[in-house]
Design an enzyme around this catalytic site. Structure first.
Site, mmCIF file in Angstrom:
data_model
loop_
_atom_site.group_PDB
_atom_site.id
_atom_site.type_symbol
_atom_site.label_atom_id
_atom_site.label_comp_id
_atom_site.label_asym_id
_atom_site.label_seq_id
_atom_site.Cartn_x
_atom_site.Cartn_y
_atom_site.Cartn_z
ATOM 1 N N VAL A 86 -7.369 1.341 -0.182
ATOM 2 C CA VAL A 86 -6.234 0.806 -0.933
ATOM 3 C C VAL A 86 -6.320 -0.719 -0.903
ATOM 4 O O VAL A 86 -6.501 -1.313 0.156
ATOM 5 C CB VAL A 86 -4.898 1.274 -0.313
ATOM 6 C CG1 VAL A 86 -3.720 0.586 -1.004
ATOM 7 C CG2 VAL A 86 -4.755 2.787 -0.409
ATOM 8 N N GLY A 131 -5.692 -5.031 2.357
ATOM 9 C CA GLY A 131 -6.316 -3.757 2.005
ATOM 10 C C GLY A 131 -6.419 -2.879 3.236
ATOM 11 O O GLY A 131 -6.197 -3.339 4.351
ATOM 12 N N LYS A 132 -6.723 -1.633 3.042
ATOM 13 C CA LYS A 132 -6.966 -0.741 4.182
ATOM 14 C C LYS A 132 -7.721 0.475 3.675
ATOM 15 O O LYS A 132 -7.575 0.871 2.518
ATOM 16 C CB LYS A 132 -5.633 -0.281 4.793
ATOM 17 C CG LYS A 132 -5.748 0.171 6.226
ATOM 18 C CD LYS A 132 -5.775 -1.032 7.142
ATOM 19 C CE LYS A 132 -5.607 -0.697 8.592
ATOM 20 N NZ LYS A 132 -5.212 -1.902 9.344
ATOM 21 N N GLY A 133 -8.517 1.063 4.572
ATOM 22 C CA GLY A 133 -9.225 2.285 4.221
ATOM 23 C C GLY A 133 -9.039 3.321 5.298
ATOM 24 O O GLY A 133 -8.572 3.014 6.403
ATOM 25 N N ASP A 172 -10.555 -0.466 12.658
ATOM 26 C CA ASP A 172 -9.166 -0.076 12.912
ATOM 27 C C ASP A 172 -9.258 1.107 13.883
ATOM 28 O O ASP A 172 -10.312 1.325 14.502
ATOM 29 C CB ASP A 172 -8.463 0.289 11.589
ATOM 30 C CG ASP A 172 -6.947 0.343 11.746
ATOM 31 O OD1 ASP A 172 -6.316 -0.714 11.833
ATOM 32 O OD2 ASP A 172 -6.376 1.459 11.822
#
Ligand code: GLU
Length: 442
Positions: A86, A131-133, A172
């Site tokens: 995202v 952002g992040k995945g 993360d």
């Protein structure tokens, strides 16, 4: 009978899944993590009285991608995994944020984490968006080969989204330097040259920054120290508990311990321990390195993991996952400072209860921003091709974290609000400033 505020039944948290659901009558409603971010954003936006359409523009994730990833398992079979990336904002710079490997990853969670990254980068004033995945998987149950193939397939499927000037992942929950190395290698194949700046949190030999693995915990220490200074709390005479003794929790504890803080309660996914005299955090870190668990550490009592949150201590560091302190248990929290090492451990409803009870919450987007700050330093060093000493990294991190803490504190005090809403107000103002200067192309 018509429902009024007094007869409406309050939702209670289900016992079995306290972090993710609330129960109303016979139905179970998940606590939406993205819904929590929206509530935090809206509360800050109301105070800022800014143009509503601009607020709408910066609030929602700009792009959410879902992929199905086929991976060959060690036994020769194939398994499909679901992956997400995202990009919440690219207003202030490339999207920036980690990749999570966990069985409970959802799009809702990744969208929330991506939004928090936008606000976090703005709070520490670094030129990144958010952002992040995530990939739905249990990294503990995959072999190293399976993890490598999964990571490479994820990068290959989403390769056009990433780039040092576009979207820069990092570790993360469930990922670390090794996953980042595979990421960098796979991405580099695209152009047949080494592209270290596409990802941060790499091993130092591959262009990682010194001080990056400890940076999130160091940031937690710095913001806790500043909060204690503001409240007049003498750290060398204070006690603390930590929920989650992984990278963030353990480094926070080690560094605060150096300032004299006594850690009486510590937990991880396997259990929780207690020693009124103070746990030897250095020895515990060694024990966990060897056994992967706080359980079995000598000369301490075992306690129930959930009691960690209710310990009578000065400082509580939730450093695990989201939705730990909720409407159902916030009244049981007895500390003076909550230092959010994790992202989203406290729900907006819990925030209100804590504020009423005089607990100072150092919000995630400030408290754990040390990680992404040193990610920024790593990216800068990769661009220049010259690497700083650990002292240099730590000195610059100290400068950034102290400035951010006091920007947020001032905003909170000036507006008679919590540190969380203050942090959102600082961040939203900075993002809106850029959007207004750039203008909207439509
Ligand atoms: N995953 C970390 C966070 O939530 C670090 C992100 C980064 O370094 O880009 O802040």
């Amino acid at each position: 009978m018509a429902k009024t505020a007094s007869n409406r039944k309050k939702p209670t948290v289900l016992k079995r899944h306290p972090r993710s659901v609330v129960q109303r009558k016979n139905t179970t409603i998940p606590i939406s993590v993205f819904g929590n971010v929206m509530k935090q954003f809206n509360a800050a936006a109301r105070k800022l009285k800014l143009d509503k359409s601009l607020l709408e523009f910066i609030k929602m994730p700009r792009r959410s991608t879902i992929v199905k990833l086929p991976v060959r398992m060690d036994d020769g079979s194939y398994r499909m995994f679901t992956g997400y990336r995202v990009q919440h904002s690219i207003a202030r710079g490339p999207a920036k944020g980690g990749i999570r490997y966990h069985p409970d990853v959802t799009l809702d969670e990744v969208q929330a984490l991506a939004s928090w990254m936008t606000w976090k980068c703005a709070v520490v004033n670094i030129p990144f968006g958010g952002g992040k995945g995530g990939i739905i998987c249990d990294p503990q149950k995959l072999s190293e080969g399976e993890l490598e193939r999964l990571t490479r397939r994820y990068v290959a499927d989403l390769i056009d989204l990433f780039g040092p000037d576009v979207d820069i992942p990092a570790p993360d929950v469930g990922t670390g330097p090794k996953v980042m190395s595979w990421f960098m290698d796979t991405y580099s194949m695209k152009d047949s040259r080494v592209i270290p700046g596409v990802v941060t949190g790499k091993p130092v030999t591959l262009g990682g920054s010194r001080g990056r693995p400890e940076a999130t915990g160091r940031g937690v220490m710095i913001s806790t120290r500043e909060a204690a200074g503001h409240l007049g709390l003498d750290l060398s005479n204070s006690t603390a508990s930590v929920q989650g003794f992984g990278n963030v929790g353990s480094v926070s504890a080690l560094l605060l311990h150096e300032l004299g803080v006594k850690f009486t309660h510590i937990s991880d996914v396997t259990g929780a321990i207690y020693d009124p005299e103070g746990i030897d955090v250095q020895a515990l870190a060694q024990h966990v390195k060897k056994t992967k668990s706080v359980v079995g550490f000598p000369d301490v009592k075992q306690i129930r993991p959930k009691d960690i949150l209710y310990a009578k201590v000065d400082i509580l560091i939730p450093a695990a996952l989201e939705n730990q302190i909720t409407q159902a248990n916030a009244h049981r929290v007895r500390c003076r400072i909550i230092a959010e090492g994790a992202n989203g451990p406290t729900t907006p409803e819990a925030d209100r209860i804590l504020q009423r009870n005089g607990v100072m919450v150092i919000p995630d987007i400030l408290c754990n921003a040390g990680g992404v700050t040193v990610s920024y330093f790593e990216w800068v060093q990769n661009r220049v091709g010259y690497f700083w000493t650990e002292e240099e990294v730590n000195r610059r991190l100290e400068e950034k974290m102290v400035a951010a803490f006091h920007d947020v504190l001032k905003m909170a005090l000036d507006n008679r609000t919590s540190m969380r809403i203050g942090a959102f107000m600082v961040a939203i103002t900075r993002v809106i400033d850029v959007v207004q200067m750039r203008g909207i192309y439509s």
